[in-house]
Design a protein around this motif. Structure first.
Motif, short mmCIF file in Angstrom:
data_model
loop_
_atom_site.label_atom_id
_atom_site.label_comp_id
_atom_site.label_asym_id
_atom_site.label_seq_id
_atom_site.Cartn_x
_atom_site.Cartn_y
_atom_site.Cartn_z
N ARG A 34 0.84 -1.20 0.00
CA ARG A 34 0.00 0.00 0.00
C ARG A 34 0.87 1.24 0.00
O ARG A 34 1.95 1.26 0.57
N TRP A 66 0.72 5.29 0.85
CA TRP A 66 -0.02 6.37 1.49
C TRP A 66 0.55 7.71 1.05
O TRP A 66 1.76 7.89 1.01
N GLU A 99 -2.39 14.30 2.27
CA GLU A 99 -3.39 15.08 1.53
C GLU A 99 -2.77 16.24 0.77
O GLU A 99 -3.11 16.50 -0.38
#
Length: 50
Positions: A4, A6, A9
């Motif tokens: 994964r 990440w 934002e």
């Protein structure tokens, strides 16, 4: 097992999402408005980052 990734934002951008989609094997393009278009087998998905 898949790894994964990440992304904070504040680091999300059309260019970064395009890179991720290409790494996943999708064909991408940018439309006349500068929005990312991800091409699947049948569908095209428009990705807009605000």
């Amino acid at each position: 097992m898949e790894e994964r990734m990440w992304i904070a934002e504040e680091k999300v951008s059309g260019a970064r999402l395009e890179e991720i989609c290409r790494m996943a094997g999708y064909t991408t393009s940018v439309d006349q408005d500068g929005d990312l278009v991800v091409h699947g087998d049948v569908l095209k998905t428009l990705v807009v980052v605000n």
